[in-house]
Design a protein around this motif. Structure first.
Motif, mmCIF file in Angstrom:
data_model
loop_
_atom_site.group_PDB
_atom_site.id
_atom_site.type_symbol
_atom_site.label_atom_id
_atom_site.label_comp_id
_atom_site.label_asym_id
_atom_site.label_seq_id
_atom_site.Cartn_x
_atom_site.Cartn_y
_atom_site.Cartn_z
ATOM 1 N N ILE A 87 0.849 -1.188 0.000
ATOM 2 C CA ILE A 87 0.000 0.000 0.000
ATOM 3 C C ILE A 87 0.889 1.245 0.000
ATOM 4 N N VAL A 88 0.446 2.270 -0.718
ATOM 5 C CA VAL A 88 1.196 3.523 -0.819
ATOM 6 C C VAL A 88 0.229 4.675 -0.575
ATOM 7 N N TYR A 89 0.706 5.688 0.107
ATOM 8 C CA TYR A 89 -0.099 6.867 0.421
ATOM 9 C C TYR A 89 0.471 8.098 -0.265
ATOM 10 N N ALA A 90 -0.387 9.090 -0.444
ATOM 11 C CA ALA A 90 0.037 10.415 -0.897
ATOM 12 C C ALA A 90 -0.735 11.435 -0.075
ATOM 13 N N ASP A 91 -0.032 12.326 0.572
ATOM 14 C CA ASP A 91 -0.660 13.399 1.329
ATOM 15 C C ASP A 91 -0.565 14.673 0.505
ATOM 16 N N VAL A 92 -1.728 15.272 0.229
ATOM 17 C CA VAL A 92 -1.805 16.434 -0.655
ATOM 18 C C VAL A 92 -2.611 17.522 0.036
ATOM 19 N N ALA A 93 -2.061 18.731 0.083
ATOM 20 C CA ALA A 93 -2.824 19.856 0.640
ATOM 21 C C ALA A 93 -4.117 20.012 -0.155
ATOM 22 N N ASP A 94 -5.230 20.175 0.546
ATOM 23 C CA ASP A 94 -6.512 20.219 -0.166
ATOM 24 C C ASP A 94 -6.645 21.449 -1.051
ATOM 25 N N ALA A 95 -5.767 22.431 -0.867
ATOM 26 C CA ALA A 95 -5.763 23.613 -1.738
ATOM 27 C C ALA A 95 -4.938 23.378 -3.007
ATOM 28 N N ASN A 96 -4.232 22.270 -3.074
ATOM 29 C CA ASN A 96 -3.329 21.990 -4.191
ATOM 30 C C ASN A 96 -4.051 21.125 -5.236
ATOM 31 N N SER A 97 -4.879 21.773 -6.031
ATOM 32 C CA SER A 97 -5.710 21.031 -6.988
ATOM 33 C C SER A 97 -4.876 20.289 -8.030
ATOM 34 N N GLY A 98 -3.732 20.835 -8.415
ATOM 35 C CA GLY A 98 -2.882 20.162 -9.384
ATOM 36 C C GLY A 98 -2.398 18.810 -8.877
ATOM 37 N N SER A 99 -1.952 18.765 -7.630
ATOM 38 C CA SER A 99 -1.467 17.505 -7.073
ATOM 39 C C SER A 99 -2.607 16.543 -6.752
ATOM 40 N N ILE A 100 -3.769 17.064 -6.425
ATOM 41 C CA ILE A 100 -4.943 16.198 -6.246
ATOM 42 C C ILE A 100 -5.253 15.509 -7.574
ATOM 43 N N ASN A 101 -5.182 16.269 -8.665
ATOM 44 C CA ASN A 101 -5.419 15.686 -9.987
ATOM 45 C C ASN A 101 -4.394 14.601 -10.308
ATOM 46 N N VAL A 102 -3.125 14.837 -9.958
ATOM 47 C CA VAL A 102 -2.099 13.828 -10.210
ATOM 48 C C VAL A 102 -2.419 12.555 -9.419
ATOM 49 N N ALA A 103 -2.744 12.697 -8.144
ATOM 50 C CA ALA A 103 -3.045 11.522 -7.311
ATOM 51 C C ALA A 103 -4.195 10.708 -7.904
ATOM 52 N N THR A 104 -5.238 11.378 -8.348
ATOM 53 C CA THR A 104 -6.380 10.645 -8.899
ATOM 54 C C THR A 104 -6.048 10.041 -10.259
ATOM 55 N N LYS A 105 -5.240 10.731 -11.069
ATOM 56 C CA LYS A 105 -4.816 10.161 -12.355
ATOM 57 C C LYS A 105 -3.945 8.920 -12.151
ATOM 58 N N LEU A 106 -3.268 8.836 -11.019
ATOM 59 C CA LEU A 106 -2.450 7.664 -10.710
ATOM 60 C C LEU A 106 -3.308 6.483 -10.260
ATOM 61 N N GLY A 107 -4.593 6.737 -10.040
ATOM 62 C CA GLY A 107 -5.480 5.678 -9.580
ATOM 63 C C GLY A 107 -5.619 5.612 -8.074
ATOM 64 N N MET A 108 -5.166 6.648 -7.394
ATOM 65 C CA MET A 108 -5.278 6.685 -5.939
ATOM 66 C C MET A 108 -6.688 7.122 -5.553
ATOM 67 N N THR A 109 -7.133 6.673 -4.396
ATOM 68 C CA THR A 109 -8.462 7.037 -3.908
ATOM 69 C C THR A 109 -8.341 7.793 -2.589
ATOM 70 N N TYR A 110 -9.313 8.665 -2.367
ATOM 71 C CA TYR A 110 -9.350 9.455 -1.135
ATOM 72 C C TYR A 110 -9.487 8.530 0.065
ATOM 73 N N HIS A 111 -8.693 8.791 1.093
ATOM 74 C CA HIS A 111 -8.683 7.963 2.299
ATOM 75 C C HIS A 111 -9.192 8.739 3.507
ATOM 76 N N SER A 112 -8.614 9.924 3.746
ATOM 77 C CA SER A 112 -8.952 10.686 4.954
ATOM 78 C C SER A 112 -8.408 12.100 4.828
ATOM 79 N N GLN A 113 -8.698 12.900 5.834
ATOM 80 C CA GLN A 113 -8.228 14.286 5.851
ATOM 81 C C GLN A 113 -7.687 14.592 7.242
ATOM 82 N N TYR A 114 -6.641 15.431 7.294
ATOM 83 C CA TYR A 114 -6.086 15.831 8.581
ATOM 84 C C TYR A 114 -5.529 17.244 8.470
ATOM 85 N N GLN A 115 -5.340 17.853 9.620
ATOM 86 C CA GLN A 115 -4.814 19.208 9.720
ATOM 87 C C GLN A 115 -3.369 19.145 10.178
#
Length: 172
Positions: free
Chosen positions: A128-156
């Motif tokens: 299993i592999v994780y990616a932590d992306v700032a929720d304001a960083n839409s570009g990196s969110i797009n990369v994570a989803t294009k890689l086939g990653m799915t949303y897991h959780s959110q933290y501050q």
């Protein structure tokens, strides 16, 4: 220097100390570190050398992987990093990247990290592999989803809210 994998436009390889000027160059723009939590960590050539020697080269020896150099095939220029990190603070493997802004928005982050995932499926024993992306960083969110990653959780973390994405590997 060990080449990990290649794509049509990129060579993914281990860093060497000779890459220090490039590491400084891709870390210098303010927008590169806006969401990383390590702004100001790499502002001098000595900082870049320390990151390569004390982190990446150590991780290659210790784990057999770490952040890898992203090199443009056209001109042999190191434009950033990609790949995996044994992230001690979450006790798991993280996939991430950082590119100089001159190379944003043209699919290179997705291309580089897809190649890393393909490499991992063939040569690494990851579950299993994780990616932590700032929720304001839409570009990196797009990369994570294009890689086939799915949303897991959110933290501050400080002033930033992070989305954690996850990907399971099929170890055949």
């Amino acid at each position: 220097m060990k080449v990990i994998t290649e794509t049509p436009r990129l060579i993914i390889r281990e860093f060497t100390l000779e890459d220090a000027p490039a590491v400084l160059h891709f870390n210098t723009p303010e927008q590169v570190n806006r969401y990383t939590g390590d702004a100001g960590v790499c502002t001098r050539l000595q900082d870049a050398e320390n990151i390569i020697r004390d982190i990446w080269l150590v991780e290659y020896q210790q784990y057999g992987f770490g952040r890898w150099a992203v090199v443009l095939k056209d001109n042999n220029t190191v434009i950033g990093f990609c790949g995996f990190k044994n992230e001690i603070r979450i006790n798991a493997i993280d996939i991430g990247y950082r590119l100089h802004p001159d190379y944003w928005g043209i699919g290179l982050a997705t291309e580089a990290n897809k190649a890393c995932i393909e490499y991992a499926n063939k040569h690494m024993n990851l579950d299993i592999v994780y990616a932590d992306v700032a929720d304001a960083n839409s570009g990196s969110i797009n990369v994570a989803t294009k890689l086939g990653m799915t949303y897991h959780s959110q933290y501050q973390d400080g002033e930033l809210t992070f989305n954690r994405y996850v990907m399971s590997f099929n170890n055949n």
